[in-house]
Motif scaffolding. Structure first.
Motif, PDB file in Angstrom:
ATOM      1  N   VAL A 156       1.036  -1.164   0.070  1.00 51.74           N
ATOM      2  CA  VAL A 156       0.111   0.056  -0.110  1.00 51.74           C
ATOM      3  C   VAL A 156       0.788   1.184   0.179  1.00 51.74           C
ATOM      4  CG1 VAL A 156      -1.712   1.210   1.120  1.00 51.74           C
ATOM      5  CG2 VAL A 156      -1.966  -1.038   1.137  1.00 51.74           C
ATOM      6  N   VAL A 157       0.629   1.973  -1.044  1.00 48.24           N
ATOM      7  CA  VAL A 157       1.521   3.470  -1.092  1.00 48.24           C
ATOM      8  C   VAL A 157       0.954   4.488  -0.187  1.00 48.24           C
ATOM      9  CG1 VAL A 157       2.457   4.935  -2.908  1.00 48.24           C
ATOM     10  CG2 VAL A 157       2.030   2.709  -3.530  1.00 48.24           C
ATOM     11  N   ASP A 158       1.889   5.107   0.471  1.00 51.14           N
ATOM     12  CA  ASP A 158       1.742   6.188   1.541  1.00 51.14           C
ATOM     13  C   ASP A 158       1.889   7.469   0.784  1.00 51.14           C
ATOM     14  OD1 ASP A 158       1.610   8.269   3.264  1.00 51.14           O
ATOM     15  OD2 ASP A 158       2.228   6.980   4.983  1.00 51.14           O
ATOM     16  N   LEU A 159       1.043   7.816  -0.295  1.00 49.66           N
ATOM     17  CA  LEU A 159       1.086   8.790  -1.209  1.00 49.66           C
ATOM     18  C   LEU A 159       1.360  10.237  -0.352  1.00 49.66           C
ATOM     19  CD1 LEU A 159       1.232   8.815  -4.151  1.00 49.66           C
ATOM     20  CD2 LEU A 159      -1.401   9.561  -4.238  1.00 49.66           C
ATOM     21  N   VAL A 160       0.837  10.553   0.716  1.00 51.11           N
ATOM     22  CA  VAL A 160       0.811  11.840   1.552  1.00 51.11           C
ATOM     23  C   VAL A 160       2.471  11.812   2.044  1.00 51.11           C
ATOM     24  CG1 VAL A 160       0.339  12.904   3.556  1.00 51.11           C
ATOM     25  CG2 VAL A 160      -1.755  11.984   2.209  1.00 51.11           C
ATOM     26  N   SER A 161       2.757  10.898   2.545  1.00 48.30           N
ATOM     27  CA  SER A 161       4.245  10.988   3.164  1.00 48.30           C
ATOM     28  C   SER A 161       5.258  11.154   1.730  1.00 48.30           C
ATOM     29  CB  SER A 161       4.744   9.269   3.734  1.00 48.30           C
ATOM     30  OG  SER A 161       6.024   9.369   3.867  1.00 48.30           O
ATOM     31  N   PHE A 162       4.972  10.582   0.828  1.00 55.50           N
ATOM     32  CA  PHE A 162       5.937  10.413  -0.421  1.00 55.50           C
ATOM     33  C   PHE A 162       5.917  11.805  -0.875  1.00 55.50           C
ATOM     34  CE2 PHE A 162       6.099  10.495  -5.273  1.00 55.50           C
ATOM     35  CZ  PHE A 162       7.365  10.085  -5.149  1.00 55.50           C
ATOM     36  N   GLU A 163       4.895  12.509  -1.087  1.00 60.22           N
ATOM     37  CA  GLU A 163       4.628  13.821  -1.621  1.00 60.22           C
ATOM     38  C   GLU A 163       5.116  14.688  -0.684  1.00 60.22           C
ATOM     39  OE1 GLU A 163       0.787  13.745  -4.753  1.00 60.22           O
ATOM     40  OE2 GLU A 163       0.605  14.406  -2.692  1.00 60.22           O
ATOM     41  N   GLN A 164       5.041  14.515   0.722  1.00 60.75           N
ATOM     42  CA  GLN A 164       5.709  15.728   1.543  1.00 60.75           C
ATOM     43  C   GLN A 164       7.048  15.717   1.762  1.00 60.75           C
ATOM     44  OE1 GLN A 164       3.873  14.361   5.330  1.00 60.75           O
ATOM     45  NE2 GLN A 164       2.034  15.956   5.132  1.00 60.75           N
ATOM     46  N   LEU A 165       7.758  14.449   1.390  1.00 58.53           N
ATOM     47  CA  LEU A 165       9.274  14.424   1.425  1.00 58.53           C
ATOM     48  C   LEU A 165      10.063  14.987  -0.015  1.00 58.53           C
ATOM     49  CD1 LEU A 165       9.693  11.020   3.131  1.00 58.53           C
ATOM     50  CD2 LEU A 165      10.829  13.382   3.877  1.00 58.53           C
ATOM     51  N   VAL A 166       9.219  14.464  -1.183  1.00 59.98           N
ATOM     52  CA  VAL A 166       9.693  14.731  -2.452  1.00 59.98           C
ATOM     53  C   VAL A 166       9.277  16.062  -3.171  1.00 59.98           C
ATOM     54  CG1 VAL A 166       9.719  13.441  -4.715  1.00 59.98           C
ATOM     55  CG2 VAL A 166       9.953  11.987  -2.729  1.00 59.98           C
ATOM     56  N   LEU A 167       8.030  16.381  -2.898  1.00 61.99           N
ATOM     57  CA  LEU A 167       7.485  17.564  -3.802  1.00 61.99           C
ATOM     58  C   LEU A 167       8.462  18.892  -3.487  1.00 61.99           C
ATOM     59  CD1 LEU A 167       3.871  16.868  -4.067  1.00 61.99           C
ATOM     60  CD2 LEU A 167       5.729  16.489  -5.869  1.00 61.99           C
ATOM     61  N   PRO A 168       8.512  19.059  -2.054  1.00 59.14           N
ATOM     62  CA  PRO A 168       9.310  20.380  -1.778  1.00 59.14           C
ATOM     63  C   PRO A 168      10.728  20.211  -2.132  1.00 59.14           C
ATOM     64  CG  PRO A 168       8.069  19.654   0.091  1.00 59.14           C
ATOM     65  CD  PRO A 168       8.135  18.398  -0.848  1.00 59.14           C
ATOM     66  N   MET A 169      11.352  19.198  -2.256  1.00 66.16           N
ATOM     67  CA  MET A 169      12.727  19.226  -2.865  1.00 66.16           C
ATOM     68  C   MET A 169      12.693  19.447  -4.372  1.00 66.16           C
ATOM     69  SD  MET A 169      14.869  16.796  -4.634  1.00 66.16           S
ATOM     70  CE  MET A 169      13.603  15.341  -4.686  1.00 66.16           C
ATOM     71  N   LEU A 170      11.776  18.577  -5.118  1.00 63.60           N
ATOM     72  CA  LEU A 170      11.810  18.947  -6.580  1.00 63.60           C
ATOM     73  C   LEU A 170      11.250  20.391  -6.851  1.00 63.60           C
ATOM     74  CD1 LEU A 170      10.033  15.794  -7.820  1.00 63.60           C
ATOM     75  CD2 LEU A 170      12.253  16.227  -8.192  1.00 63.60           C
ATOM     76  N   ARG A 171      10.537  20.793  -6.131  1.00 64.90           N
ATOM     77  CA  ARG A 171      10.203  22.573  -6.634  1.00 64.90           C
ATOM     78  C   ARG A 171      11.413  23.225  -6.212  1.00 64.90           C
ATOM     79  NH1 ARG A 171       4.335  21.262  -3.762  1.00 64.90           N
ATOM     80  NH2 ARG A 171       3.289  20.561  -5.295  1.00 64.90           N
ATOM     81  N   ASN A 172      12.186  22.981  -5.014  1.00 63.19           N
ATOM     82  CA  ASN A 172      13.504  23.737  -4.866  1.00 63.19           C
ATOM     83  C   ASN A 172      14.391  23.641  -5.945  1.00 63.19           C
ATOM     84  OD1 ASN A 172      14.975  25.323  -3.144  1.00 63.19           O
ATOM     85  ND2 ASN A 172      16.309  23.465  -2.870  1.00 63.19           N
ATOM     86  N   VAL A 173      14.321  22.320  -6.458  1.00 65.10           N
ATOM     87  CA  VAL A 173      15.595  22.145  -7.553  1.00 65.10           C
ATOM     88  C   VAL A 173      15.136  23.140  -8.874  1.00 65.10           C
ATOM     89  CG1 VAL A 173      16.261  20.540  -9.360  1.00 65.10           C
ATOM     90  CG2 VAL A 173      16.287  19.950  -6.848  1.00 65.10           C
ATOM     91  N   ASN A 174      13.379  23.119  -9.036  1.00 65.32           N
ATOM     92  CA  ASN A 174      13.165  23.606 -10.295  1.00 65.32           C
ATOM     93  C   ASN A 174      13.057  25.162 -10.280  1.00 65.32           C
ATOM     94  OD1 ASN A 174      12.400  21.347 -11.532  1.00 65.32           O
ATOM     95  ND2 ASN A 174      10.351  20.959 -10.675  1.00 65.32           N
ATOM     96  N   HIS A 175      13.225  25.596  -9.033  1.00 68.26           N
ATOM     97  CA  HIS A 175      13.242  27.213  -8.669  1.00 68.26           C
ATOM     98  C   HIS A 175      14.483  27.627  -8.714  1.00 68.26           C
ATOM     99  CE1 HIS A 175       8.893  26.294  -7.849  1.00 68.26           C
ATOM    100  NE2 HIS A 175       8.551  27.470  -8.705  1.00 68.26           N
TER     101      HIS A 175
END
Length: 166
Positions: free
Chosen positions: A78-97
């Protein structure tokens, strides 16, 4: 990108060794990798580990076969989408900006079925690949069964080099 036919051939180990070499050379690098979680000698799931040291669940084994509608599953996990997104999305947004003045490396291990339940992750990966100042070091699965759209999109890009790991 490093695809592999088999689990456990060393894609993440390779990513970790390359990451350490780049870090010790002073190359700006950020990203994440996935790591098996084992209990009593058996795999019970996967964690996401960021290169800054944050860690959280990506998936866990579930013995409950009656999945709720909001549950994302890959096989027994079972995938924990909330945990995954909380960890990964800020990092990717930081790289992109970040600015395009300095080349950066972004590690994405991996772009697979579990991660692709997140539409926000798909969008962030596309933005990262479109960024002129970012080089992506990532892993993707070898196609088996139904192709994963984003994986095939990445594989067919002219600016992507794929190395098979076995």
């Amino acid at each position: 990108f490093f695809p592999s036919l088999f689990l456990g051939v060393g894609k993440t180990t390779l990513i970790q060794k390359v990451t350490q070499a780049l870090k010790s050379s002073g190359v700006p690098i950020d990203g994440f990798y996935t790591q098996e979680v084992r209990e009593g000698g058996r795999r019970t799931g996967f964690d996401v580990v960021t290169l800054t040291g944050n860690r959280g669940p990506l998936s866990r084994v579930s013995s409950d076969s009656s999945a709720s509608r909001r549950e994302y599953r890959v096989g027994q996990y079972v995938v924990d989408l909330v945990s995954f997104e909380q960890l990964v999305l800020p990092m990717l947004r930081n790289v992109n900006h970040g600015g395009d003045t300095e080349k950066r490396i972004c590690v994405i291990d991996e772009i697979g079925k579990m991660e692709l339940f997140s539409q926000a992750f798909i969008q962030a990966v596309r933005q990262t690949l479109a960024g002129s100042g970012t080089v992506v070091l990532g892993t993707i699965p070898i196609p088996k069964g139904k192709p994963l759209d984003l994986v095939e999109e990445i594989r067919s890009r002219k600016d992507v080099k794929v190395f098979n790991v076995s």
